[in-house]
Design an enzyme around this catalytic site. Structure first.
Site, PDB file in Angstrom:
ATOM      1  CE  LYS A 149     -15.703  27.946  -2.869  1.00 54.90           C
ATOM      2  NZ  LYS A 149     -16.545  28.731  -1.479  1.00 54.90           N
ATOM      3  CG  ASP A 191     -16.986  32.123  -4.106  1.00 51.72           C
ATOM      4  OD1 ASP A 191     -18.295  32.085  -5.351  1.00 51.72           O
ATOM      5  OD2 ASP A 191     -17.087  32.305  -3.528  1.00 51.72           O
TER       6      ASP A 191
HETATM    7  C1  PRP Z   1     -11.791  36.914  -1.432  1.00 49.88           C
HETATM    8  C2  PRP Z   1     -10.860  36.876  -2.851  1.00 49.88           C
HETATM    9  C3  PRP Z   1     -11.413  37.699  -4.063  1.00 49.88           C
HETATM   10  C4  PRP Z   1     -12.965  37.533  -3.686  1.00 49.88           C
HETATM   11  C5  PRP Z   1     -13.865  36.292  -4.718  1.00 49.88           C
HETATM   12  O1  PRP Z   1     -11.606  37.817  -0.876  1.00 49.88           O
HETATM   13  O2  PRP Z   1      -9.583  37.090  -2.266  1.00 49.88           O
HETATM   14  O3  PRP Z   1     -11.318  38.735  -3.601  1.00 49.88           O
HETATM   15  O4  PRP Z   1     -13.502  36.972  -2.515  1.00 49.88           O
HETATM   16  O5  PRP Z   1     -14.411  37.022  -4.565  1.00 49.88           O
HETATM   17  P1  PRP Z   1     -16.446  37.034  -6.166  1.00 49.88           P
HETATM   18  O6  PRP Z   1     -15.203  35.948  -7.135  1.00 49.88           O
HETATM   19  O7  PRP Z   1     -17.459  36.318  -5.364  1.00 49.88           O
HETATM   20  O8  PRP Z   1     -15.889  38.395  -5.713  1.00 49.88           O
HETATM   21  P2  PRP Z   1     -11.980  38.496   0.540  1.00 49.88           P
HETATM   22  O9  PRP Z   1     -13.410  39.054   0.404  1.00 49.88           O
HETATM   23  O10 PRP Z   1     -12.602  36.850   1.059  1.00 49.88           O
HETATM   24  O11 PRP Z   1     -11.414  39.162   1.255  1.00 49.88           O
HETATM   25  P3  PRP Z   1     -10.257  38.764   1.650  1.00 49.88           P
HETATM   26  O12 PRP Z   1      -8.394  38.510   0.495  1.00 49.88           O
HETATM   27  O13 PRP Z   1      -9.174  40.155   2.045  1.00 49.88           O
HETATM   28  O14 PRP Z   1     -10.069  37.657   2.726  1.00 49.88           O
END
Ligand code: PRP
Length: 180
Positions: A134, A106
């Site tokens: 994204k 993201d």
């Molecule tokens: C999500 C995904 C990535 C991170 C990406 O984890 O697994 O690790 O967000 O986002 P970024 O590029 O903006 O840093 P999340 O915090 O949702 O935890 P989870 O995997 O335990 O659901």
């Protein structure tokens, strides 16, 4: 347990068949790139475990699997990029070809942090495969080596991804729109 929004109200962005087809394609590409080299997959908990489980069953490679779990500091950590490891690797990755498995890339804060943590362990090589990307949300200079699907800036759940820990078990990826 009551869902925040009923599953039937969530629009399907990627159905299970489309995901399965793309996962097989990614597995073929990864298998060709690593050929006879043993590969250590590092799944990032929790979101990536469903994708990892499907991906490894189509890899024609000698693989081993480890997991890293991370958490964010405070409520604004996603934008500040301050994350920490809550479950470290079980085994050393020094000298190994390592492929990080993510569910979504993201802002890039998480992977930028993870890349630093993992590179400190001196792998032979370090790449990342993400099911979802994204690109319009990116604020850090990171890119995935393998991308399942580039998606628009919508909040997605299912196939491992959650909202408040819900929906991870959905077989497809669906859009959770903010309530007006
Ligand atoms: C999500 C995904 C990535 C991170 C990406 O984890 O697994 O690790 O967000 O986002 P970024 O590029 O903006 O840093 P999340 O915090 O949702 O935890 P989870 O995997 O335990 O659901």
């Amino acid at each position: 347990m009551n869902y925040a929004v009923p599953v039937s109200n969530l629009e399907v962005l990627l159905d299970a068949e489309t995901i399965a087809h793309r996962v097989r394609e990614l597995a073929r590409e990864i298998s060709a790139d690593y050929r006879d080299r043993p590969l250590r997959l590092v799944g990032i908990l929790k979101g990536a475990w469903v994708f990892l489980g499907d991906l490894i069953r189509h890899l024609d490679l000698q693989i081993t699997v480890d997991f890293l779990s991370i958490a964010s500091y405070g409520n604004h950590s996603r934008s500040s990029g301050v994350v920490r490891v809550t479950k470290d690797l079980d085994e050393s990755i020094e000298g190994l070809d390592v492929l990080v498995v993510e569910d979504i890339l993201d802002t890039g804060h998480t992977f930028e942090y993870l890349r630093g943590v993992l590179e400190a362990h001196k792998p032979r090589s370090l790449k990342v495969v993400t099911l979802l990307d994204k690109p319009s949300r990116r604020v850090r200079p990171v890119r995935a080596d393998y991308v399942g699907f580039a998606i628009p800036d919508v909040f997605v759940v299912g196939y491992g991804l959650d909202y408040a820990q819900q929906y991870r078990n959905l077989p497809d990826v669906r859009v959770l729109r903010p309530t007006p």
